[in-house]
Scaffold this motif. Structure first.
Motif, PDB file in Angstrom:
ATOM      1  N   PHE A 173      70.006  86.197   6.020  1.00  0.00           N
ATOM      2  CA  PHE A 173      69.411  85.666   4.792  1.00  0.00           C
ATOM      3  C   PHE A 173      69.678  86.592   3.610  1.00  0.00           C
ATOM      4  O   PHE A 173      69.940  86.127   2.486  1.00  0.00           O
ATOM      5  N   PHE A 194      66.529  82.148  -0.385  1.00  0.00           N
ATOM      6  CA  PHE A 194      66.967  82.830   0.833  1.00  0.00           C
ATOM      7  C   PHE A 194      66.111  84.075   1.107  1.00  0.00           C
ATOM      8  O   PHE A 194      65.754  84.357   2.253  1.00  0.00           O
ATOM      9  N   HIS A 207      76.462  82.695   7.614  1.00  0.00           N
ATOM     10  CA  HIS A 207      75.926  81.531   8.329  1.00  0.00           C
ATOM     11  C   HIS A 207      76.157  81.662   9.837  1.00  0.00           C
ATOM     12  O   HIS A 207      75.300  81.255  10.633  1.00  0.00           O
ATOM     13  N   VAL A 222      67.911  76.547   4.510  1.00  0.00           N
ATOM     14  CA  VAL A 222      69.338  76.899   4.482  1.00  0.00           C
ATOM     15  C   VAL A 222      70.199  75.652   4.616  1.00  0.00           C
ATOM     16  O   VAL A 222      71.211  75.485   3.923  1.00  0.00           O
TER      17      VAL A 222
END
Length: 503
Positions: free
Chosen positions: A377, A475, A396, A316
């Motif tokens: 995710f 992701f 996030h 990430v």
């Protein structure tokens, strides 16, 4: 492994008496409190660790001005980051020996002296060679600092308070990298790339002077001896793996100068020889990284969960800013600001999670944390052209909440499963696997994204859509890795109370 109390000399691996510093004998675990001198030591180590870790993530923004000023290419400039990672991977395995041999005070002085010297050299560097040397020296000091901090906390903090203190470590290792790009961008805009180093140098020097005056040995020093073969094996093993993993991501886009399979194979072979060598040295006093830490099932489980989580996390870290810039059209500064709140939230939650850990143990925190991270995710996989930028920001932040619920409990559970003489080796192992996970997570994320993006481009997708599709798949794979984490984390248990020290 021998059980020890803080009021008597501790035998080294060969049974030789070790020199005991001031700290452990003066701590009062029975009273469940920290003496003032120990509080000062921990505060200074936390502040110093914040400075050295902040430095790790400053190159992302400073690299372009450095390339323009020194007249180097991007492939050459990337060595400022790659060499830093390689140095960390080579030095960290030796820190168990360094901490046992030098003790807290001399290890701190060595770490901050190296970091300060490297920072000064980088600030005045007139060419790429000098700048690269400065980064390597910086990395050497940084590699010593984190194991020193973790070992010191585990040694002097009562078991019932370790979670909240380790939570402060979580704050440092989360907030510092998050602030690094923003900090670097502001300084580059005001003073040029040299300002990144010249602004950190006075802080590092003040920490060095204050630490020289205040820090005393609060960990046990042992009369251990260095096996000359082990550092070479560690350098070739861990260095080869990190270099190979770093090259692996690059090879997905174009052929690197050295095929990744070569350093990976060399690293794997020498790592196997290194492990065999350490097992042979366990009966003496020359072991560099004691493999007996893995005899603890809780240590092995916690480290295993940690590695899988970090593979996802570093994917990430590398992909999200790239996705925001190249797919959503954001500027580098704007993309940095999007990921900044998550890093700060993760840092602020560190002490809170630490206090909860002291009460409930790891599993009630780690398992919900994994579930939260998996959801984040999935949301990140929806970010692409046409998606609002705040979707990435919210996802996030949610991811950072989940990670905060995992890392402090995992760090603390792993080290609490060991006996005090093994803390330094346990810290060295944890920080070494962090470097390998960082390289592996970055390489894997770049490779998956690049290959998927190329496939979508061949099918007629535009550049922005192709990149978003590659990131989305990455992701989702990260979410799958976290599900593996959940299966491993089910075996975590609350650490048993350590023996109470008396004096």
């Amino acid at each position: 492994m021998r059980s020890t109390t803080r009021d008597q000399p501790v035998s080294g691996p060969s049974g030789d008496a070790a020199t005991v510093g001031d700290g452990p004998a003066s701590g009062d675990w029975a009273a469940d409190r920290l003496p003032r001198e120990h509080v000062l030591v921990i505060a200074l180590l936390l502040a110093s660790a914040f400075v050295v870790i902040l430095n790790e993530t400053t190159m992302a923004v400073a690299l372009r001005p450095i390339m323009d000023d020194l007249g180097i290419t991007a492939s050459t400039g990337q060595w400022l980051t790659t060499a830093f990672m390689l140095t960390m991977a080579v030095v960290i395995p030796t820190t168990g020996f360094v901490l046992q041999r030098l003790g807290t005070r001399r290890a701190f002085i060595l770490a901050m002296s190296l970091f300060s010297a490297g920072t000064a050299l980088a600030a005045i560097a007139q060419g790429f060679g000098a700048l690269l040397t400065g980064r390597v020296v910086q990395a050497t000091g940084t590699a010593i600092m984190m194991p020193l901090l973790m070992t010191t906390i585990m040694t002097i903090v009562p078991p019932t308070r370790r979670g909240r203190i380790m939570g402060n470590v979580g704050l440092v290792i989360s907030a510092a990298p998050a602030l690094g790009p923003t900090f670097s961008g502001a300084l580059v805009g005001l003073f040029g790339w040299r300002g990144v180093f010249s602004s950190v140098l006075p802080i590092a020097l003040v920490a060095l002077v204050v630490g020289t005056i205040l820090v005393r040995d609060v960990t046990v020093r042992q009369d251990v001896h260095l096996d000359p073969v082990s550092p070479v094996l560690a350098a070739l093993g861990f260095g080869g793996l990190v270099f190979g993993l770093s090259s692996l991501g690059e090879s997905a886009g174009h052929a690197p100068p050295v095929p990744p399979v070569i350093p990976l194979a060399v690293g794997a072979v020498f790592l196997a020889v290194f492990v065999i060598r350490q097992r042979q040295l366990e009966r003496g006093d020359r072991v560099l990284m004691d493999m007996r830490v893995f005899a603890s099932r809780q240590f092995s489980t916690a480290v295993g969960v940690m590695v899988v989580c970090m593979l996802s996390l570093f994917g990430v870290i590398i992909l999200l800013p790239l996705l925001l810039q190249d797919s959503l059209g954001m500027t580098p500064l704007a993309s940095g600001l999007v990921v900044l709140p998550g890093g700060l939230v993760m840092g602020v939650l560190g002490p809170v999670v630490g206090r909860l850990f002291d009460r409930v143990g790891p599993r009630p925190l780690v398992l919900p944390g994994i579930a939260v991270a998996v959801g984040a995710f999935v949301v990140l996989s929806l970010v692409g052209p046409g998606a609002p930028w705040f979707l990435a920001l919210v996802a996030h932040v949610i991811l950072s909440v989940g990670l905060a619920m995992m890392f402090t409990p995992l760090f603390t559970t792993a080290l609490a499963a060991l006996e005090p003489p093994m803390y330094s080796h346990g810290s060295a192992v944890i920080n070494t696997v962090q470097q390998l996970a960082a390289a592996g997570g970055t390489a894997g994320a770049i490779a998956v994204m690049t290959l998927r993006s190329a496939s979508l481009t061949e099918s007629g997708a535009g550049p922005a859509d192709a990149l978003a599709g590659g990131a989305s798949l990455t992701f989702l794979l990260g979410a799958g890795l976290l599900v593996v984490c959940a299966a491993l984390a089910a075996g975590l248990r609350k650490p048993a109370a350590a023996p109470v020290a008396t004096h």
